[in-house]
Enzyme design. Sequence first.
Site, PDB file in Angstrom:
ATOM      1  N   ASP A   8      23.311 -11.561  11.419  1.00  0.00           N
ATOM      2  CA  ASP A   8      22.512 -12.191  12.472  1.00  0.00           C
ATOM      3  C   ASP A   8      22.403 -11.154  13.582  1.00  0.00           C
ATOM      4  O   ASP A   8      23.368 -10.906  14.308  1.00  0.00           O
ATOM      5  CB  ASP A   8      23.241 -13.456  12.955  1.00  0.00           C
ATOM      6  CG  ASP A   8      22.646 -14.026  14.245  1.00  0.00           C
ATOM      7  OD1 ASP A   8      21.545 -13.600  14.635  1.00  0.00           O
ATOM      8  OD2 ASP A   8      23.303 -14.904  14.844  1.00  0.00           O
ATOM      9  N   LYS A  71      16.057  -6.891  21.029  1.00  0.00           N
ATOM     10  CA  LYS A  71      15.310  -7.741  20.100  1.00  0.00           C
ATOM     11  C   LYS A  71      13.998  -8.228  20.736  1.00  0.00           C
ATOM     12  O   LYS A  71      13.059  -8.590  20.042  1.00  0.00           O
ATOM     13  CB  LYS A  71      16.198  -8.924  19.723  1.00  0.00           C
ATOM     14  CG  LYS A  71      15.753  -9.698  18.516  1.00  0.00           C
ATOM     15  CD  LYS A  71      16.840 -10.674  18.152  1.00  0.00           C
ATOM     16  CE  LYS A  71      16.381 -11.721  17.201  1.00  0.00           C
ATOM     17  NZ  LYS A  71      17.460 -12.659  16.880  1.00  0.00           N
ATOM     18  N   GLU A 172      15.760 -17.255  10.984  1.00  0.00           N
ATOM     19  CA  GLU A 172      17.021 -17.780  11.544  1.00  0.00           C
ATOM     20  C   GLU A 172      17.195 -19.290  11.319  1.00  0.00           C
ATOM     21  O   GLU A 172      18.270 -19.719  10.904  1.00  0.00           O
ATOM     22  CB  GLU A 172      17.117 -17.438  13.032  1.00  0.00           C
ATOM     23  CG  GLU A 172      17.464 -15.971  13.232  1.00  0.00           C
ATOM     24  CD  GLU A 172      17.137 -15.459  14.614  1.00  0.00           C
ATOM     25  OE1 GLU A 172      16.819 -16.266  15.507  1.00  0.00           O
ATOM     26  OE2 GLU A 172      17.201 -14.233  14.802  1.00  0.00           O
ATOM     27  N   ASP A 196      18.289 -23.997  18.922  1.00  0.00           N
ATOM     28  CA  ASP A 196      19.051 -22.742  19.044  1.00  0.00           C
ATOM     29  C   ASP A 196      19.011 -22.241  20.490  1.00  0.00           C
ATOM     30  O   ASP A 196      17.990 -21.715  20.939  1.00  0.00           O
ATOM     31  CB  ASP A 196      18.432 -21.717  18.075  1.00  0.00           C
ATOM     32  CG  ASP A 196      19.160 -20.375  18.095  1.00  0.00           C
ATOM     33  OD1 ASP A 196      20.036 -20.174  18.961  1.00  0.00           O
ATOM     34  OD2 ASP A 196      18.841 -19.530  17.242  1.00  0.00           O
TER      35      ASP A 196
END
Length: 553
Positions: A8, A71, A172, A196
Site C-alpha cells: 500500500d 502520491k 485500494e 477511507d
Amino acid sequence: MSRIIGIDLGTTNSCVASTDSKGHPTTLVGLDNERTVPSWVSWSTSGQVAVGTRAKRQAVTNASATVYGVKRLIGRKVNADDVSWFARLAPFRIVAAPNGDAWVRVHGQPVSPQEVAAHILRRVRQVAEEALGEPVTRAVVTVPAYFDDAQRQATRDAGQIAGLDVVRILNEPTAAALAYGAHRVGEGRRLIAVFDLGGGTFDISIMSVENGIFEVLATGGDSALGGEDWDRRMLERIVDEVFDQYRVDLTGIPMAMSRLREACENAKKALSVETETMIQLPFLANDQHGAPINYERPVTREQIDTLTKDLLDRLEAPCRRALADARLQPDQLEEVLLVGGMTRWPSVQTVVETIFEKKPSKGANPDEVVALGAAHYAGILAGDSNDAALLDVTPHDIGIKVGDSGFAVVMPRNSMLPVRARRLFATTTENQKFVSIELYQGDATDVTKNRKLGQVVLDDLPPGPPGSTRVELVMTVDVESILSVTARELRTGREASVTIRPSGGLSQREIVEIINRRRQENSHVGGLPMQGGTVRVTTREHAISKPDDDEKK
Ligand code: AMP
C-alpha cells in the site's frame, strides 16, 4: 519464482504485507519494528537520503528538502488544480518538467515523483526482505480507484526504479474489500462502501461484489482532508495559547514546531481510546526573558471534537454524492468498511454510522487493511489461492473530443479488460478532406478537464455533403491497458490507427538512466545493496501521445 508482496503506497504512510505459510496475509515488520513506513523522503545537503520516520523528523528543520505527499504528484501535470493547491501549501518546491509533469526541486535539482516514490518503495521492499529473510523482487501495488492510466503507469515505473516488478496495480477499495473478505460472504450481488480517511486524503468508494468480481460503482472524496488537519488544528491552538501567555511565536522555531506536531498527533491517537490525555512538552522554547517554557496541559476528546467540527462535517457531502452517482440509497448497502488510520477516531465512526445508517465494520486494522488485501491478491496471482477472480477494468471513460469541448464516450469506465468498443461518426462540413480524432480519458463532460491520450488523423476522405462520409472508430484495450484505436472510412475502407501505451511521463530510457545513476551513487555512499551491473535499454517504449505543448508551463 520469488514470492509476491502486497504494497500500500500511501499518501502519508505505506505498508507491506505478504501471505504466511498458511496463506493468511500478514503485515511485514522490519528490524525497526514499525508497522507502517511514513511516505516521506528527505535529502541532506551532501545528498544522503533518509526515508520514513527519519525523513519525517526532518520535516521542520530541513523542510525544503523533505518531500511528502508525492502520491499527489505522480503521473500528474503541474497545472492540474489540486497539484497547484498542493504546491501552494508544500514547504518544498514543485516545478514543471519539460513535458509539463509535476516534479519536485530538491537542493536545486529536479526530481521526478517516480524517483521519490521509488525511495519509499525501496524502503518498503527492504522492510519486507528483513521480515521474510529472502530477496523480494515482485509486488502488487495499490492505487486509488480514480487514478488514471498515467498515474498507474507512473506507479509501475516507480516500482521498476526501486527494483520491483509491479505484477499488478490494484484499486485500494478493492484491496480493502478483499482483506475484509467481502467476496466470501453470502450469495448474489452485494453492495458495499469503503470509507477511507487517511492522513492527508479522504476517499469514498461504492462497490459491488458478485461471484468474486469487484466493481467500483462510484468514487468521491476530498483530497485536502485527512488526519493531519486534526493535528494542525490542535497545533494552531497551542501556538496561540503560547503566544497569548508568553508573547513567543513558536512558528518561527522549527524544533519546537516539530515536537509540537508529533505531540499533537500522539495526543490525538491517545484520545481515540481515552477521553482525556496530557500534552507535555518540557523546554519547548524560551520566553522573552530566556526562561524555559514548559508546556503541560490536559486535553479532552470533546475539546478536539469542538475544535474540528467543520472537518467532520466535510465528510458527509462526498458520501452523499458517491451514493447518488451509484444511484443507491444508504439502506441498499450491506456493509461499510473502514480504511485509514483516522477512522479510529470515534466521532468519525459516528458520522459514518449516521450517513450510511449502519455501524461500520471494524474487523481489520485500518492502517494495514489495504496492504493485507494486496497481499491476498498477490497470493491469488501466485496461484496459492483461487479465492477471488478479480477482473481488471478501465478506470475512466475513454472517448473523443467533439465540437470545442464536448466529450463523446466510446468506452465507458469499468469496462472489463480486454474490451472492444465501436462507434460511428459522420463528417460535419461540405467536402470535408480529413478527420482528426482526439482521444481523451477522464470522467468530465468537458473534454478539456480530461487527459489527452493521442490522436488519429484520417485524410483523403471522398468529397460529399456534410454527414455523407461515415467513419467507424474501433477501440480496444488489452489486459495490459494498451489502447489501440482504428478509424475507418466506410465507403473507401481507408483507415488509420494508433496504439497508445500508458505512459507515466518518464520514457523507458529515462527510467533506466535513473536506475543506473542510483547504482553509481550507492556504490559511492554505501546505500542499499543492489545486485547486477548496468542495465541496458532493450526495448524503447514511448507514448505515442507526447504531452501537449499547451500543457507545458
Ligand atoms: P493512514 O494514511 O491510513 O496511515 O492514516 C494516517 C492518519 O491516521 C494520521 O493522521 C494518523 O494520525 C491517524 N491515526 C493513526 N492512528 C490513529 C488513532 N489511533 N487515532 C486517531 N488517528 C489515528
